[in-house]
Scaffold this motif. Structure first.
Motif, mmCIF file in Angstrom:
data_model
loop_
_atom_site.group_PDB
_atom_site.id
_atom_site.type_symbol
_atom_site.label_atom_id
_atom_site.label_comp_id
_atom_site.label_asym_id
_atom_site.label_seq_id
_atom_site.Cartn_x
_atom_site.Cartn_y
_atom_site.Cartn_z
ATOM 1 N N MET A 251 17.001 -36.297 75.565
ATOM 2 C CA MET A 251 18.330 -36.378 76.147
ATOM 3 C C MET A 251 19.360 -36.914 75.146
ATOM 4 O O MET A 251 20.491 -36.422 75.061
ATOM 5 N N ALA A 252 18.979 -37.932 74.376
ATOM 6 C CA ALA A 252 19.914 -38.533 73.430
ATOM 7 C C ALA A 252 20.298 -37.578 72.305
ATOM 8 O O ALA A 252 21.371 -37.693 71.719
ATOM 9 N N SER A 253 19.418 -36.632 72.004
ATOM 10 C CA SER A 253 19.686 -35.688 70.913
ATOM 11 C C SER A 253 20.203 -34.343 71.421
ATOM 12 O O SER A 253 20.585 -33.487 70.619
ATOM 13 N N SER A 254 20.216 -34.142 72.740
ATOM 14 C CA SER A 254 20.495 -32.824 73.292
ATOM 15 C C SER A 254 21.896 -32.322 72.955
ATOM 16 O O SER A 254 22.081 -31.131 72.638
ATOM 17 N N ALA A 255 22.901 -33.189 73.018
ATOM 18 C CA ALA A 255 24.274 -32.744 72.715
ATOM 19 C C ALA A 255 24.387 -32.271 71.275
ATOM 20 O O ALA A 255 25.030 -31.246 70.990
ATOM 21 N N PHE A 256 23.772 -33.000 70.337
ATOM 22 C CA PHE A 256 23.815 -32.604 68.932
ATOM 23 C C PHE A 256 23.096 -31.279 68.715
ATOM 24 O O PHE A 256 23.551 -30.418 67.959
ATOM 25 N N LEU A 257 21.960 -31.091 69.401
ATOM 26 C CA LEU A 257 21.190 -29.862 69.223
ATOM 27 C C LEU A 257 21.917 -28.652 69.803
ATOM 28 O O LEU A 257 22.110 -27.636 69.125
ATOM 29 N N VAL A 376 14.047 -47.353 73.353
ATOM 30 C CA VAL A 376 13.410 -47.103 72.051
ATOM 31 C C VAL A 376 13.424 -45.619 71.713
ATOM 32 O O VAL A 376 13.719 -45.220 70.576
ATOM 33 N N GLY A 377 13.109 -44.783 72.691
ATOM 34 C CA GLY A 377 13.015 -43.352 72.442
ATOM 35 C C GLY A 377 14.345 -42.697 72.147
ATOM 36 O O GLY A 377 14.412 -41.738 71.368
ATOM 37 N N ALA A 378 15.425 -43.222 72.753
ATOM 38 C CA ALA A 378 16.738 -42.596 72.577
ATOM 39 C C ALA A 378 17.180 -42.506 71.116
ATOM 40 O O ALA A 378 17.612 -41.443 70.663
ATOM 41 N N PRO A 379 17.106 -43.595 70.331
ATOM 42 C CA PRO A 379 17.544 -43.483 68.933
ATOM 43 C C PRO A 379 16.491 -42.927 67.984
ATOM 44 O O PRO A 379 16.806 -42.613 66.834
ATOM 45 N N PRO A 391 12.269 -32.437 65.037
ATOM 46 C CA PRO A 391 11.982 -33.861 65.305
ATOM 47 C C PRO A 391 11.899 -34.184 66.792
ATOM 48 O O PRO A 391 10.991 -34.917 67.221
ATOM 49 N N ALA A 392 12.827 -33.667 67.599
ATOM 50 C CA ALA A 392 12.789 -33.926 69.043
ATOM 51 C C ALA A 392 11.504 -33.380 69.648
ATOM 52 O O ALA A 392 10.834 -34.060 70.441
ATOM 53 N N ALA A 393 11.132 -32.154 69.276
ATOM 54 C CA ALA A 393 9.922 -31.556 69.817
ATOM 55 C C ALA A 393 8.680 -32.328 69.392
ATOM 56 O O ALA A 393 7.733 -32.489 70.182
ATOM 57 N N ALA A 394 8.675 -32.826 68.148
ATOM 58 C CA ALA A 394 7.517 -33.589 67.664
ATOM 59 C C ALA A 394 7.367 -34.901 68.428
ATOM 60 O O ALA A 394 6.251 -35.273 68.836
ATOM 61 N N VAL A 395 8.475 -35.618 68.639
ATOM 62 C CA VAL A 395 8.424 -36.879 69.386
ATOM 63 C C VAL A 395 7.972 -36.623 70.821
ATOM 64 O O VAL A 395 7.133 -37.348 71.368
ATOM 65 N N MET A 396 8.499 -35.593 71.438
ATOM 66 C CA MET A 396 8.125 -35.259 72.807
ATOM 67 C C MET A 396 6.640 -34.912 72.906
ATOM 68 O O MET A 396 5.951 -35.312 73.849
ATOM 69 N N THR A 397 6.135 -34.181 71.912
ATOM 70 C CA THR A 397 4.722 -33.795 71.930
ATOM 71 C C THR A 397 3.806 -35.000 71.770
ATOM 72 O O THR A 397 2.832 -35.167 72.520
#
Length: 418
Positions: A251-257, A376-379, A391-397
């Motif tokens: 969610m924190a990275s979604s706007a940038f993506l 912690v996950g947001a940043p 990076p987002a997909a890797a963290v989520m996985t």
């Protein structure tokens, strides 16, 4: 208490055998539980305006969000155990009073530093309200009936998740960011009136239960010991926190993506964001349907496995098939958010099912761990980079795979020793 026992479908008799609460009781619960997404999301479109008005920098404006997250963690840890000792209604009224009063301060804050501090206290009030609602749900329902009630409350919660950012953007055409805070003051006041008029007549933590608990010397510490000795409960707390870290990282990275990498407009991004909320609602209703006559921890394991699988699919899509573009991102993401809706009610029910006498304390630890993991996950994804979705997909996985493993080990029944 250490085993992963199934939870039956009984409906708890509330209020010391008094009549069950009317339907409007649960409607009010839903609107109170929705206070936290409204508090977090309504003012997001006003960040540039806050930056200009308070003559500050974007990082400090973003810190108002972090402050609210930390306040929500603290609020849940305080309110849950307190509601076990003195009942649900008095702490709930106090939390809503605190929320409304502090939000007045937010609307009048002359500096960004004061706004950050007030947002933290505002988060305490919002989270205290939410965790008490979860304890009330546990007082009132068990097993699949609890999953169903949580899924129904998710409808209200999801609507606010879907509409709050867009609503805030539209309201900024009529009022400034301070006006948005005044609207939150009004919302808190309405909830306070509804609590006094509807909920206060139906205390779900009866006096005899509180009196029996009060006679137990050291019962507060004993509650935490009992919770930490429960293998199923601990696995639910850890797994839920990992899932929240995954979701908040995205969610924190979604706007940038979506806007920076895939070129969506602000309106198109809002539609995608709304789609996520709508699919979470759908997932929660699917969870309610699947829970009927089934073992709830097993349903939680299924949801966690589905969540991890969708994250793996996302990672494979953005790394191995980047030519799929936006479609290759959206399809697994929508599966991910639907799966999140499936697993959440079953996970909460699994954790609280064996702890009705300490529901507030149990709910507070679940909620606080989620908030801390979200903070912690947001940043985290931002630190790894948002120039691609990898990076987002890797963290989520990683987070969801670990969550599924924890649930698999922690909620399966232990085999008897020979």
């Amino acid at each position: 208490m250490g085993g992963a026992r199934g939870v039956d479908d009984r409906v708890t008799r509330p209020m010391n055998g008094a009549r069950r609460p009317p339907a409007v009781f649960f409607v009010v619960l839903g609107f109170i539980q929705a206070i936290w997404p409204l508090t977090m999301d309504l003012y997001l479109p006003a960040f540039p305006q806050i930056e200009r008005d308070l003559a500050t920098v974007p990082s400090l404006v973003q810190a108002t969000l972090t402050g609210a997250f930390l306040g929500m963690a603290v609020g849940q840890l305080v309110a849950g155990p307190l509601s076990d000792r003195v009942g649900r209604m008095r702490p709930l009224v106090g939390a809503l009073l605190l929320y409304s009063a502090v939000t007045v301060g937010c609307a009048l804050a002359p500096t960004i530093e004061l706004l950050i501090g007030l947002r933290a206290v505002q988060g305490v009030g919002a989270a205290a309200s939410s965790v008490i609602i979860l304890a009330i749900v546990r007082d009132s329902r068990e097993g699949s009936a609890m999953v169903t009630l949580l899924a129904r409350l998710q409808i209200v919660n999801g609507v606010f998740v879907v509409t709050a950012p867009a609503l805030g953007a539209q309201l900024l055409g009529l009022v400034d960011w301070r006006g948005l805070m005044w609207l939150l003051v009004g919302y808190g006041a309405v909830l306070l009136v509804c609590t006094l008029a509807v909920l206060a007549r139906h205390e779900t933590n009866p006096p005899e239960r509180r009196a029996a608990r009060a006679r137990e010397r050291g019962h507060a510490a004993a509650d935490y010991v009992a919770l930490l000795r429960d293998r199923l409960y601990v696995s639910v707390v850890v797994a839920g926190a990992l899932q929240w870290a995954a979701m908040m990282g995205y969610m924190a990275s979604s706007a940038f993506l979506f806007q920076g990498v895939y070129g969506l407009s602000a309106t198109q991004y809002a539609i995608v964001f709304g789609g996520h909320g709508a699919l979470m609602i759908v997932g929660a209703q699917v969870s309610a349907r699947l829970s009927r006559g089934r073992d709830i921890p097993r349903l939680a394991r299924f949801g966690a496995l589905l969540l991890a699988s969708s994250a793996v699919l996302l990672l494979a899509s953005v790394t191995l098939a980047p030519g799929l573009g936006l479609v290759g991102l959206l399809v697994p993401l929508f599966l991910f958010t639907t799966s999140f809706g499936v697993v959440s009610p079953a996970l909460q029910t699994s954790g609280l099912g064996q702890h009705g006498e300490r529901a507030g304390t149990a709910a507070s630890l679940i909620g606080a761990s989620n908030m801390i993991a979200g903070a912690v996950g947001a940043p985290l994804v931002g630190l790894l980079g948002t120039s691609t979705a990898i990076p987002a997909a890797a963290v989520m996985t990683v987070c969801t795979a670990a969550s599924a493993a924890v649930l698999w080990l922690g909620t399966r029944p232990r085999r008897p020793r020979l």
